[in-house]
Every structure is written in C-alpha cells, then in structure tokens.
Design an enzyme around this catalytic site. Structure first.
Site, mmCIF file in Angstrom:
data_model
loop_
_atom_site.group_PDB
_atom_site.id
_atom_site.type_symbol
_atom_site.label_atom_id
_atom_site.label_comp_id
_atom_site.label_asym_id
_atom_site.label_seq_id
_atom_site.Cartn_x
_atom_site.Cartn_y
_atom_site.Cartn_z
ATOM 1 N N PHE A 221 0.839 -1.187 0.000
ATOM 2 C CA PHE A 221 0.000 0.000 0.000
ATOM 3 C C PHE A 221 0.877 1.241 0.000
ATOM 4 C CE2 PHE A 221 -3.990 -2.114 0.706
ATOM 5 C CZ PHE A 221 -4.950 -1.147 0.447
ATOM 6 N N HIS B 198 2.066 -6.638 6.148
ATOM 7 C CA HIS B 198 1.095 -6.767 5.060
ATOM 8 C C HIS B 198 1.763 -6.995 3.711
ATOM 9 C CE1 HIS B 198 -2.225 -5.361 7.700
ATOM 10 N NE2 HIS B 198 -1.239 -4.686 8.277
ATOM 11 N N ASP C 253 -4.651 -10.566 8.156
ATOM 12 C CA ASP C 253 -4.967 -9.405 8.987
ATOM 13 C C ASP C 253 -5.466 -9.872 10.352
ATOM 14 O OD1 ASP C 253 -4.384 -7.571 7.036
ATOM 15 O OD2 ASP C 253 -6.465 -7.060 6.569
ATOM 16 N N HIS D 22 -5.732 -4.730 13.337
ATOM 17 C CA HIS D 22 -5.518 -3.914 12.138
ATOM 18 C C HIS D 22 -6.671 -2.940 11.910
ATOM 19 C CE1 HIS D 22 -4.208 -2.713 8.223
ATOM 20 N NE2 HIS D 22 -5.148 -3.383 7.569
ATOM 21 N N HIS E 80 -14.006 -4.763 6.161
ATOM 22 C CA HIS E 80 -13.246 -5.086 7.368
ATOM 23 C C HIS E 80 -14.122 -4.952 8.618
ATOM 24 C CE1 HIS E 80 -9.541 -4.644 4.912
ATOM 25 N NE2 HIS E 80 -8.976 -5.387 5.852
ATOM 26 N N GLU F 185 -5.229 -11.876 2.549
ATOM 27 C CA GLU F 185 -5.147 -10.969 1.406
ATOM 28 C C GLU F 185 -3.861 -11.220 0.628
ATOM 29 O OE1 GLU F 185 -7.590 -7.215 3.395
ATOM 30 O OE2 GLU F 185 -5.438 -7.418 3.771
#
Length: 209
Positions: free
Chosen positions: A18, A48, A54, A58, A160, A172
């Site tokens: 990200f 991540h 997760d 998170h 989420h 993920e």
C-alpha cells in the site's frame, strides 16, 4: 502425493505494498568469510507484504493481535471461487454459482493474472453484503487475490468492519492464477507475532484425496 498449489506471491525488494506502507528491505548483518561461518540477514517490512493474515488489531483499536489468534480458521477445508474481472466489488451474484454447501473457508479469485510486481490502485474488493452472506452461511475465513478486502481508497473499511463484527478471519494478497475452482485444504498459518496487526503467511492449497 496430493498436489500442492503455492498461492503466495514472491516477497522481495520491489514487492508491492500500500502507498506509504513499509516496503520489503534486506541487508546482510553477517556474511560468510574467514572468521564468520554464516550468512545472517536483517529484514524490514510491513506485515502486510505478500500473502498475509490481517488481525482484528488492524481494523479495531481494541482488537486481538495476530499472534494471539486461534489457528483453526487458517487450516482446513476451503473453496476457491472465480469472480474474474467482475468489477470493483465482488457481489453475491458473482459467486452464487459456487456457494452450495460451503466449507468454512472461501478464497475468491478476481484477477486473470495477479500483479505481483506492481501496486494496483483499482484492486477488486468484497462488497460488505457479500461478507455478511458468507458469514450467514457459516464461513469463518475469507480470502482474496488483491491487497485488500476493501477498495484501496476506502476510509471506512466497510468489509473489514463486517469481518470485525462477525468474527471472521481474512487473508489478502493471494495468488490464485493457476487454481481451478473447487474444494481444497488450506494451510496458511500466521506467525506468532504477539503484538502485531498482521502476519505474513506461506499460503498453500492441498488437493483433497
């Protein structure tokens, strides 16, 4: 021997994260040489990076860290469902063809070819209603082949929050390019990182016999 599918992307320098997250980095703290019998590396990375689990921490300030979670959701019968190039959100209609008698774990493939070497700001995510209906069907873990179960630009993380409220677990950044639709055994155990918000996993699927 039952066939294994490795559904983890490569983790190396340049692996996508990200924007703003800590990329993978590696340096050598020791190298084999006269007087030193081993190579030893030092790693820096976000938990991540690559395929990961997760933890509730998170997306919930009071949530559990990943190292305290029950491992059972990450190991056992699993179904892979294809919803390839179906738009920004995976809706129930996209997976309805494969939801009969679901096992407790469901992984959804959205890419024809997962972009393991680049960040995808247009990643596909789950519609929150899809997560709700999977939870209603007894699913305990959901996974996806993108970097998030929510859109990349989401500030509310609606899917989420469904995961948080319904007590599901999530994987993920899987790579499902070569995996046919069907049922498998999932093995994707997180590390015992007792204060972390996520953990890398080496995710594999094993052929059922």
């Amino acid at each position: 021997m039952p066939r294994l599918w490795d559904i983890s992307p490569p983790v190396r320098e340049g692996a996508p994260v990200f924007p703003g997250d800590t990329p993978y980095g590696q340096r050598w703290a020791a190298s084999i040489a006269p007087g030193c019998p081993v190579n030893v590396s030092t790693l820096t990375l976000s938990p991540h990076v690559g395929a990961h689990a997760d933890a509730p921490l998170h997306y919930d300030p009071d949530g559990q860290p990943v190292g305290t979670l029950d491992l059972d959701p990450y190991l056992g019968p699993c179904r892979v469902v294809h919803a390839i190039a179906r738009g920004p959100l995976v809706t129930w209609e996209h997976i309805a063809h494969a939801v009969h008698a679901l096992p407790p774990r469901v992984l959804v493939r959205t890419y024809q070819r997962a972009p393991v070497d680049r960040w995808d700001p247009q990643l596909a995510a789950f519609a929150p209603e899809t997560i709700e209906r999977l939870a209603d069907a007894g699913v305990r873990l959901v996974g996806i082949d993108t970097a998030s179960i929510d859109p990349a630009d989401s500030k509310t993380l609606d899917s989420h929050q469904v995961i948080r409220r319904r007590g599901l677990r999530v994987l993920e950044n899987l790579v499902l390019d070569e995996v046919p639709e069907g049922d498998y055994e999932l093995i994707a155990l997180p590390l015992k990182l007792v204060t972390a918000d996520a953990s890398p996993v080496r995710a594999v699927l094993r052929e059922l016999t």
